[in-house]
Scaffold this motif. Sequence first.
Motif, short mmCIF file in Angstrom:
data_model
loop_
_atom_site.label_atom_id
_atom_site.label_comp_id
_atom_site.label_asym_id
_atom_site.label_seq_id
_atom_site.Cartn_x
_atom_site.Cartn_y
_atom_site.Cartn_z
N LYS A 1 0.85 -1.19 0.00
CA LYS A 1 0.00 0.00 0.00
C LYS A 1 0.89 1.23 0.00
N SER B 1 -1.49 5.94 2.71
CA SER B 1 -2.83 5.38 2.90
C SER B 1 -3.21 5.21 4.35
N GLU C 1 -8.56 1.50 4.09
CA GLU C 1 -8.59 0.64 2.92
C GLU C 1 -8.14 1.44 1.71
N CYS C 2 -7.42 0.80 0.85
CA CYS C 2 -6.77 1.51 -0.24
C CYS C 2 -6.53 0.54 -1.38
N ASP D 1 -7.73 -3.92 -5.12
CA ASP D 1 -8.42 -3.35 -3.97
C ASP D 1 -7.94 -4.07 -2.71
#
Length: 60
Positions: A10, A14, A18-19, A34
Amino acid sequence: MDLTGATWRKSTRSGQGECVEVADNLPGVVGVRDSKDPAGPVLTFDPQTWRAFVTLAKRR
């Protein structure tokens, strides 16, 4: 597209939310998925296209 061996990460920006996750350790392909659905679909880009996208996104 075979993404076996992909190392997903990630953005450091972030936080804990959620990213999207990116796998850019494979030759000739960058995967984007996702983070809340890691078994779901993956978008793939050639590295040159991904670099162009990131460059443009950083300008915003």
